[in-house]
Write an enzyme that holds these catalytic residues in place. Sequence first.
Site, mmCIF file in Angstrom:
data_model
loop_
_atom_site.group_PDB
_atom_site.id
_atom_site.type_symbol
_atom_site.label_atom_id
_atom_site.label_comp_id
_atom_site.label_asym_id
_atom_site.label_seq_id
_atom_site.Cartn_x
_atom_site.Cartn_y
_atom_site.Cartn_z
ATOM 1 N N LYS A 28 0.463 -0.989 -0.043
ATOM 2 C CA LYS A 28 -0.166 0.026 0.404
ATOM 3 C C LYS A 28 0.916 1.419 -0.501
ATOM 4 C CE LYS A 28 -3.970 -0.396 2.338
ATOM 5 N NZ LYS A 28 -4.872 -0.336 3.536
ATOM 6 N N ARG A 97 -3.346 3.140 8.057
ATOM 7 C CA ARG A 97 -3.628 1.701 7.516
ATOM 8 C C ARG A 97 -2.456 0.908 7.665
ATOM 9 N NH1 ARG A 97 -8.374 2.713 4.125
ATOM 10 N NH2 ARG A 97 -9.376 4.341 4.179
ATOM 11 N N GLY A 106 -8.371 -7.295 4.267
ATOM 12 C CA GLY A 106 -8.850 -7.306 5.535
ATOM 13 C C GLY A 106 -8.371 -7.728 7.406
ATOM 14 N N MET A 108 -5.229 -7.077 8.162
ATOM 15 C CA MET A 108 -5.437 -6.368 9.554
ATOM 16 C C MET A 108 -6.099 -5.297 9.770
ATOM 17 S SD MET A 108 -1.598 -7.172 8.604
ATOM 18 C CE MET A 108 -1.601 -6.661 6.761
ATOM 19 N N ARG A 341 -3.647 -1.107 -6.085
ATOM 20 C CA ARG A 341 -1.939 -2.657 -6.185
ATOM 21 C C ARG A 341 -3.327 -3.450 -7.080
ATOM 22 N NH1 ARG A 341 -5.380 -4.088 -0.362
ATOM 23 N NH2 ARG A 341 -7.779 -4.850 -1.868
ATOM 24 N N HIS A 457 -15.818 -8.457 1.666
ATOM 25 C CA HIS A 457 -14.890 -8.824 2.372
ATOM 26 C C HIS A 457 -14.747 -10.855 1.769
ATOM 27 C CE1 HIS A 457 -12.806 -12.191 5.018
ATOM 28 N NE2 HIS A 457 -12.513 -11.136 5.341
ATOM 29 N N ARG A 563 0.311 -47.141 -11.085
ATOM 30 C CA ARG A 563 0.619 -48.119 -9.907
ATOM 31 C C ARG A 563 -0.471 -49.374 -9.906
ATOM 32 N NH1 ARG A 563 -1.694 -43.077 -8.506
ATOM 33 N NH2 ARG A 563 0.105 -41.780 -6.941
ATOM 34 N N ARG A 618 5.063 -49.153 -12.719
ATOM 35 C CA ARG A 618 6.293 -49.765 -11.382
ATOM 36 C C ARG A 618 5.561 -50.942 -11.665
ATOM 37 N NH1 ARG A 618 4.446 -46.727 -6.363
ATOM 38 N NH2 ARG A 618 2.597 -47.393 -6.362
ATOM 39 N N GLU A 753 14.144 -43.930 -3.615
ATOM 40 C CA GLU A 753 12.993 -43.066 -2.833
ATOM 41 C C GLU A 753 13.289 -43.662 -1.545
ATOM 42 O OE1 GLU A 753 8.820 -45.911 -2.705
ATOM 43 O OE2 GLU A 753 10.582 -46.936 -4.061
ATOM 44 N N SER A 772 13.473 -42.965 -10.791
ATOM 45 C CA SER A 772 12.018 -42.083 -10.961
ATOM 46 C C SER A 772 12.087 -41.759 -9.326
ATOM 47 C CB SER A 772 10.931 -42.365 -11.647
ATOM 48 O OG SER A 772 9.988 -42.215 -10.888
ATOM 49 N N THR A 775 9.195 -39.281 -4.335
ATOM 50 C CA THR A 775 9.302 -37.650 -3.017
ATOM 51 C C THR A 775 8.252 -38.171 -1.586
ATOM 52 O OG1 THR A 775 7.350 -36.661 -4.538
ATOM 53 C CG2 THR A 775 10.301 -36.089 -4.765
ATOM 54 N N ASN A 776 7.288 -38.851 -2.346
ATOM 55 C CA ASN A 776 6.756 -39.295 -1.083
ATOM 56 C C ASN A 776 6.986 -40.108 0.033
ATOM 57 O OD1 ASN A 776 4.454 -37.623 -2.237
ATOM 58 N ND2 ASN A 776 3.161 -39.703 -2.991
ATOM 59 N N ASP A 777 7.762 -41.670 -0.439
ATOM 60 C CA ASP A 777 8.387 -42.275 0.475
ATOM 61 C C ASP A 777 9.972 -42.001 0.906
ATOM 62 O OD1 ASP A 777 6.462 -44.476 1.012
ATOM 63 O OD2 ASP A 777 7.808 -45.765 -0.632
ATOM 64 N N CYS A 839 7.599 -38.292 -10.049
ATOM 65 C CA CYS A 839 6.421 -39.425 -9.892
ATOM 66 C C CYS A 839 5.363 -39.009 -8.445
ATOM 67 C CB CYS A 839 6.912 -40.730 -10.258
ATOM 68 S SG CYS A 839 7.539 -41.785 -9.002
ATOM 69 N N TYR A 859 11.620 -34.637 -16.420
ATOM 70 C CA TYR A 859 10.546 -34.170 -16.101
ATOM 71 C C TYR A 859 9.887 -34.481 -14.892
ATOM 72 C CZ TYR A 859 9.638 -39.574 -15.262
ATOM 73 O OH TYR A 859 9.801 -40.999 -15.573
#
Length: 889
Positions: A28, A97, A106, A108, A341, A457, A563, A618, A753, A772, A775-777, A839, A859
């Site tokens: 602002k 302000r 809205g 703050m 803004r 709002h 899978r 897989r 993994e 591959s 990334t979860n495991d 993956c 990828y």
Amino acid sequence: MTMSKTKTKYVYDFEEGNAQMKYVLGGKGSNLAEMTVIGLPVPPGFTITTEACNIYSASNQFPPGLENEIDSHLAELEKKMGKKLGDGSDPLLVSVRSGAPFSMPGMMDTVLNLGLNDDSVKGLIKQTGDERFSYDSYRRFIQMFGKVVLRIEGQLFEDAITELKKNKGVKLDTELSAPDLLELVSTFKAIVKKETGKDFPTQPREQLRFSIIAVFSSWNNKRAQDYRKLYKISDSLGTAVNVQTMVFGNKGDTSATGVCFTRNPATGENEIYGDYLTNAQGEDVVAGIRITKPLTDLDNEMPEAYVRLTDAMTILEKHYRDMCDIEFTIEQGKLWMLQTRVGKRTAAAALKIAVDMEKEGLIDKKTAVMRVEPAQLDQLLHPRFDPDARVDVLAKGLNASPGAAVGKAIFDADKAEELGQAGEKVILTRWETTPDDLHGMIAAQGILTSHGGKTSHAAVVARGMGKPCVTGVEALDIDMANRTFNVGNTKVKEGDIISIDGTAGIVVLGEVDLVPPTPTEDFNTVLSWADEYRRLKVRTNADTPEDAAKAREFGAEGIGLARTEHMFLGDRLPIVRKMILADNEDDRNEALNNLLDVQREDFVGIFKAMDSLPVTIRLLDPPLHEFLPNLTDLMVDITRSEFTGVSEEEINEKKKMLHAVEMQHEANPMLGLRGCRLGIMIPELYKMQVRAIVEAACRCKKEGIDPVVEIMIPLVSIVTELQVLREETEQVIHDVLAEQGTDLDYLIGTMIELPRAAVTSDEIAEYADFFSYGTNDLTQTTFGFSRDDIEGKFLARYLDRKILPFNPFETIDPGVAKVLKISVDLGRKAKPKIKLGVCGEHGGDPESVKVFHEAGLDYVSCSPYRVPLARLAAAQSTIAEEVEVSDNR
């Protein structure tokens, strides 16, 4: 010689800043400075920096020298205006302000009309000749100061206004006379005295100091923290404070206040868009207290001011080369710009504005691609009302944010959050939302309000979240005491199902069937531009031909993860259990042959859907116990059967199953007999799957389909695991191709993994055509977290206490990213042309995509509906990298 330390500057006049200083002056303050510099009519003022806020937040006191700087800049402002703050004859009044570096509408606090007291209000009357306006401004100041600074419940003041209007026999605030408002001033003072035990502060400098502290403190209020968490805004940025000369939209019928956008923020159309109120202040517009008028009406009421406003809108849009959100006030015919803004917009609007501005020559294609937030694209994949459904409209309001939603009507944010977290769909239904409702808005499917306009709002926040919202439904009579709302003779109780259409602005009683949307031409245009710039390929995680086809529609360039365990469920489960329970080789082979037939058909369908594109399949990953009944449930079932006369033969079958479950039971199955370990322990299982893949590919090839086969061996941690399984896999492939009398190109790779696999990737690469990254495991094993346990038990606490900055299963953790980068470097060193991809679901998270781009992957792969997000995020990563390189030259 000792150099003296340069004194830190904490306060800037508007003339001293510019739009590039948003991290110092907040969004602002930097934009007020920019508008001042380019010559637009901005009420004078000054900005206290975000650094001052951060120091106050850490120490609970102003930094040294700040109060002297404020006094100096206030004195300069008084000199400029020819008025003194709180003067009894001609008072200077100011607003205070907030203004964070990133827009947080809205979230703050704001205080208006600061400087009024019993003396200065007389000076205001003297200068304006308007008692009603002066007392109205005074009561507004006490009300706002009481709520924002003194933390008095705002409803107490609203109730007092309602009671006074009832006693005077009027309906609108504007119908109250000057004596009525003077009476209200006394009432408000009494509320302050009762609630705080102290008189309302009358010294203007004291009022200013308290208000600055209140704005600093509002940076850490709950709604601001919730907003920053939702939009991943750093807690360390702080808010600036803008002290600005007041101008008044409540000086009669030649005065007004409003909010406007240079284009339609809901659709992106290049048209006049906004709301305003005559004889009102800005809070009346955004708070939804009164029903606003469309901005085009201003052309009839105040044509000269309307022309000046539309001219200013054009100047700002060309200057910023983007759609601008503007707050303005007209004081007795004179236009003042209070804020601008870059405006928040829906996904559809973002796409249209980007495409149109490129056509208009305002921006180039790269800028257009950077203008659309990847996460916003998800909005376009939200459902809408089925056009064939019969819809009986209960009520109509304003189409504040597009999309449709169905859920239980819930009247308060806390309950909405509670039910939402329990998995129930709710529509947050309010008179009008306030920033304190944010947690309920996050949990809700959609938002419905009886008051407020398109810039209220509820509307602004819903659009930013991509949630359907209908505002200003005047027919909606909400009875909070009885938890109901009425529309005419129809009563709706809390918990009843309603449907809302934020595109049409309608409310329907009951459930309306929803259908998924169709991407627009602008959607396809921006993504086609993104494809011109991105380096990362984008694949999909898909286990069925239907998912594969949908992902291909969204631009997927192959399957990064199919899978096979998902193909073992449903009507195939009895065959899988027969294989597990087999106590001799013949029975096991019979079950595997049955699975071979169904798996082959699965792969044929996927290869056809992905004709000519790579398909990474897989081999079976989860432990076998996941295909068997729960141990405890089975024991209870057997005990019940023994006491209820079930046949001995049936009980023996269940006991046989129990024995198998006990044999498969593991203390920590995530790290047990799963992945490649299954292939080594039960080689026939992987051999069956490889045969099914290759036979399916051969059949497709004979039918003119071009299958691109990639076989992935999961959970490798030791190079010899992959070496053994690759040899066995290649033998099966060789045998099938000999039987089929054909040839086939294929790749064999593995999932990285586990941390050990990552740090020995140079060894593993010798036997892998691709990596591959699961990334979860990899996240689970790098942290030592069990995802199910952390998310259910302590993740929320870690996030609240900022032990973790974000959920590492949603956005890749920097530590996990380092492990991944180690693997990338080692793998490429050993085999420069090895193909590398991700993956896990991180592949569809825009922030994570940037990390994978920087790591040099080839990828990412994600669920079908996240493919467009990943395409855009990949392009933005490339463009941002080019800009960074250019800046560093």
